[in-house]
Scaffold this active site. Structure first.
Site, PDB file in Angstrom:
ATOM      1  N   HIS A  54     -15.502  -9.476 -26.127  1.00 34.16           N
ATOM      2  CA  HIS A  54     -15.816  -9.729 -27.547  1.00 34.16           C
ATOM      3  C   HIS A  54     -17.315  -9.657 -27.778  1.00 34.16           C
ATOM      4  CE1 HIS A  54     -15.699 -11.858 -31.463  1.00 34.16           C
ATOM      5  NE2 HIS A  54     -14.457 -11.442 -31.481  1.00 34.16           N
ATOM      6  N   PHE A  55     -17.942  -8.700 -27.870  1.00 35.78           N
ATOM      7  CA  PHE A  55     -17.613  -7.301 -27.626  1.00 35.78           C
ATOM      8  C   PHE A  55     -18.584  -6.812 -26.576  1.00 35.78           C
ATOM      9  CE2 PHE A  55     -16.646  -8.296 -32.063  1.00 35.78           C
ATOM     10  CZ  PHE A  55     -15.297  -8.004 -32.100  1.00 35.78           C
TER      11      PHE A  55
END
Length: 154
Positions: A54-55
């Protein structure tokens, strides 16, 4: 009125919250006033397990985890309001509800989140709180959070 600061280090926090790595999201309590408010921090590092997905290219702390950390801060305030003693085994505060959650900016590795939670009311083991998460004095998230005190069988 006393000017004494009420603080909690991680050793003390572990006595109150059932959460453990990787889900313990409060590092320190800077100040609290039972029945009123609590100020806690979370140091966000690139080593957080959620950043793997993420991410990977642009790491951002998931908003639901900011809210979870805020809920953990409300749980600490609820416990400290109930008693100054460490809670007996099996007594927990569950995240029971959320209203008016707003996200205003992302939280990235290197940020330190300050959680400021205030008790609005408590009745029959249900606490209602207002919380803000701030980075560098800027509000990144705000919400009304409810938590419920429960005893579990062990």
């Amino acid at each position: 009125m006393s000017n004494q600061m009420n603080t909690m280090d991680i050793t003390e926090i572990l006595k109150y919250l059932p959460h453990r790595y990787p889900f313990l999201l409060i590092d320190r309590v800077l100040d609290f006033t039972p029945g009123e408010s609590l100020h806690a921090i979370k140091n966000v590092t690139i080593n957080e397990p959620f950043f793997q997905g993420h991410f990977p290219i642009q790491p951002v702390m998931p908003g639901v985890l900011i809210l979870e950390a805020m809920a953990q801060a409300t749980g600490l305030l609820a416990f400290k309001t109930m008693s100054d003693d460490v809670p007996p085994p099996g007594v927990l505060y569950y995240f029971a509800g959320i209203d008016n959650a707003r996200f205003r900016r992302v939280v990235e590795p290197g940020d330190q989140i300050h959680f400021e939670v205030k008790m609005i009311k408590e009745r029959r083991g249900i606490g209602v709180f207002y919380g803000e998460a701030k980075v560098d004095g800027e509000v990144v998230c705000s919400a009304e959070i409810m938590c419920a005190r429960r005893e579990i069988n062990q």
